[in-house]
Design a protein around this motif. Structure first.
Motif, mmCIF file in Angstrom:
data_model
loop_
_atom_site.group_PDB
_atom_site.id
_atom_site.type_symbol
_atom_site.label_atom_id
_atom_site.label_comp_id
_atom_site.label_asym_id
_atom_site.label_seq_id
_atom_site.Cartn_x
_atom_site.Cartn_y
_atom_site.Cartn_z
ATOM 1 N N VAL A 1 10.229 13.394 41.588
ATOM 2 C CA VAL A 1 9.607 13.617 40.282
ATOM 3 C C VAL A 1 9.588 12.319 39.488
ATOM 4 O O VAL A 1 10.299 11.360 39.818
ATOM 5 C CB VAL A 1 10.354 14.705 39.469
ATOM 6 C CG1 VAL A 1 10.287 16.044 40.167
ATOM 7 C CG2 VAL A 1 11.795 14.295 39.212
ATOM 8 N N SER A 2 8.765 12.286 38.452
ATOM 9 C CA SER A 2 8.699 11.120 37.563
ATOM 10 C C SER A 2 8.682 11.580 36.119
ATOM 11 O O SER A 2 8.303 12.710 35.804
ATOM 12 C CB SER A 2 7.468 10.271 37.869
ATOM 13 O OG SER A 2 6.275 11.028 37.698
ATOM 14 N N LEU A 3 9.102 10.681 35.236
ATOM 15 C CA LEU A 3 9.239 10.962 33.816
ATOM 16 C C LEU A 3 8.145 10.229 33.044
ATOM 17 O O LEU A 3 7.828 9.083 33.354
ATOM 18 C CB LEU A 3 10.614 10.481 33.353
ATOM 19 C CG LEU A 3 11.138 10.938 31.998
ATOM 20 C CD1 LEU A 3 11.480 12.406 32.029
ATOM 21 C CD2 LEU A 3 12.362 10.115 31.626
ATOM 22 N N SER A 4 7.558 10.881 32.032
ATOM 23 C CA SER A 4 6.518 10.212 31.246
ATOM 24 C C SER A 4 6.422 10.810 29.854
ATOM 25 O O SER A 4 6.937 11.907 29.590
ATOM 26 C CB SER A 4 5.154 10.337 31.949
ATOM 27 O OG SER A 4 4.755 11.701 32.016
ATOM 28 N N SER A 5 5.784 10.085 28.967
ATOM 29 C CA SER A 5 5.443 10.542 27.610
ATOM 30 C C SER A 5 6.638 11.047 26.796
ATOM 31 O O SER A 5 6.604 12.167 26.253
ATOM 32 C CB SER A 5 4.376 11.648 27.672
ATOM 33 O OG SER A 5 3.255 11.240 28.404
ATOM 34 N N PRO A 6 7.717 10.255 26.666
ATOM 35 C CA PRO A 6 8.809 10.681 25.780
ATOM 36 C C PRO A 6 8.322 10.760 24.335
ATOM 37 O O PRO A 6 7.590 9.889 23.872
ATOM 38 C CB PRO A 6 9.866 9.588 25.968
ATOM 39 C CG PRO A 6 9.122 8.410 26.476
ATOM 40 C CD PRO A 6 7.984 8.936 27.275
ATOM 41 N N ILE B 1 14.209 14.566 21.662
ATOM 42 C CA ILE B 1 13.279 13.679 22.340
ATOM 43 C C ILE B 1 13.027 14.317 23.696
ATOM 44 O O ILE B 1 13.960 14.482 24.491
ATOM 45 C CB ILE B 1 13.844 12.257 22.511
ATOM 46 C CG1 ILE B 1 14.094 11.616 21.147
ATOM 47 C CG2 ILE B 1 12.886 11.402 23.334
ATOM 48 C CD1 ILE B 1 12.839 11.382 20.329
ATOM 49 N N MET B 2 11.780 14.719 23.946
ATOM 50 C CA MET B 2 11.414 15.392 25.178
ATOM 51 C C MET B 2 10.512 14.476 25.998
ATOM 52 O O MET B 2 9.896 13.544 25.476
ATOM 53 C CB MET B 2 10.661 16.694 24.878
ATOM 54 C CG MET B 2 11.371 17.640 23.953
ATOM 55 S SD MET B 2 12.790 18.438 24.715
ATOM 56 C CE MET B 2 11.964 19.495 25.909
ATOM 57 N N ALA B 3 10.426 14.740 27.287
ATOM 58 C CA ALA B 3 9.517 13.986 28.160
ATOM 59 C C ALA B 3 8.924 14.939 29.186
ATOM 60 O O ALA B 3 9.543 15.942 29.550
ATOM 61 C CB ALA B 3 10.252 12.847 28.860
ATOM 62 N N ASP B 4 7.713 14.636 29.645
ATOM 63 C CA ASP B 4 7.066 15.430 30.688
ATOM 64 C C ASP B 4 7.633 15.050 32.046
ATOM 65 O O ASP B 4 7.981 13.894 32.298
ATOM 66 C CB ASP B 4 5.556 15.193 30.693
ATOM 67 C CG ASP B 4 4.878 15.752 29.448
ATOM 68 O OD1 ASP B 4 5.475 16.643 28.811
ATOM 69 O OD2 ASP B 4 3.772 15.288 29.117
#
Length: 337
Positions: free
Chosen positions: A276-281, A292-295
């Motif tokens: 998986v990868s993390l984006s748009s915090p 603070i959330m991230a997709d």
């Protein structure tokens, strides 16, 4: 789960399927046509199956936790012999590791079988207890910065138990012995990944301070210390688009979360990070407070969930959710379901 089950009521739009402003199909009340009814029915069936799966995992965890103190695993270890190494069969206790990162916290033989004090946290009603240290030093009687207001968390015949500044509000204690001293309470976090694992209670009695660590059984795994593999079978949770493994069934903490437009979601302890990868915090206001959330996106590029990156609530009351995840139920499949 009360106030914890509240990953809905977002103020801003997101890039996840079904978020306000996107064209993805979502479950909406009063929609036209039979497709909506079929989607709702399918969603409820999946939720019921997820509930049954979580109950099954909890039952397995509780039964295993009772056996762990006396359980020994047969492993082959290398021992020096003359000018070479030979293998010898030995028995070792299982390792107790953080589910989030695999860090070894302790071993099975360190579990206290009949603790005087029991702790329950909202995401993991059952805990195991580890005696981490014993000291003859005088007990700590206050925090460096004492809380503004201290109140009883749970009343018992042994006396009220008081929380400290960084104690989660959704936990309670239960004394099983009137002779137990009132403990000092604080959080236990993983030394490696810093996610919340449980509660530490420090007891002072007869000139000795004992530090008991109460670990939520949903936050940990029991593994073979030589292979680092779990000692029980797990069921894979896969991306619905490409079938790559996103997580496992033993990592589900709650099956009744909600995301944008009422989509069902599962609150997860950990994911398979390489997939998986993390984006748009960004800052999001949820029902339980600001984060603070991230997709979270699968390796195939499909957005599948979200991560709690930072707690912005007053007094850090949601700190135990930081570092954990949500997976949208419609975007994953589970082996055998």
């Amino acid at each position: 789960m009360g106030s914890l089950c509240c990953c809905a009521n977002k103020d801003t739009t997101g890039s996840l399927p079904g978020a306000p402003g996107t064209s993805a199909d979502v479950i909406t009340p009063g929609g036209a046509g039979s497709g909506v009814a079929e989607t709702v029915s399918s969603g409820m069936d999946k939720c019921n199956k997820l509930d049954e799966l979580l109950k099954s995992e909890d039952s397995l965890r509780e039964g295993l936790s009772e056996q762990i103190p006396d359980l020994r695993l047969s492993v082959m270890s290398r021992v020096p012999h003359a000018l070479s190494l030979s293998q010898k069969k030995t028995e070792v206790p299982p390792a107790i590791v953080c589910s989030g990162c695999g860090y070894t916290i302790a071993y099975g033989d360190s579990i206290v079988k009949n603790p005087e004090v029991r702790v329950s946290v909202d995401d993991s009603r059952k805990c195991i207890v580890i005696l981490q240290s014993v000291s003859a030093a005088e007990p700590v009687t206050h925090e460096p910065k004492p809380p503004r207001k201290t109140r009883p968390i749970f009343k018992t015949f042994g006396g009220d138990i008081y929380g400290t500044l960084n104690a989660p509000p959704h936990s309670f204690l239960m004394l099983s012995s009137s002779s137990a001293s009132t403990p000092l309470k604080c959080n236990e976090v993983c030394p490696n990944c810093s996610i919340f694992l449980g509660i530490v209670l420090s007891h002072y009695s007869e000139g000795v301070t004992k530090r008991y660590v109460h670990l939520g059984i949903r936050y940990i795994r029991y593994t073979n210390p030589t292979t680092s593999q779990p000692i029980t079978d797990r069921t894979a949770i896969r991306c619905a688009s490409c079938l790559i493994t996103l997580s496992y069934s033993d990592q589900i903490l709650c099956t009744k979360r909600r995301w944008a437009m009422g989509q069902h979601a599962c609150y997860m302890n950990s994911l398979v990070y390489e997939n998986v990868s993390l984006s748009s915090p960004r800052e999001e206001r949820l029902a339980q407070g600001k984060f603070i959330m991230a997709d979270i996106s699968c390796a195939c590029g499909k957005a599948v969930g979200y991560k709690f990156c930072q707690d912005l609530s007053r007094n850090s009351r949601n700190v135990y959710q930081v570092g954990r995840f949500g997976l949208i139920s419609s975007l994953f499949v589970i082996d055998g379901m």
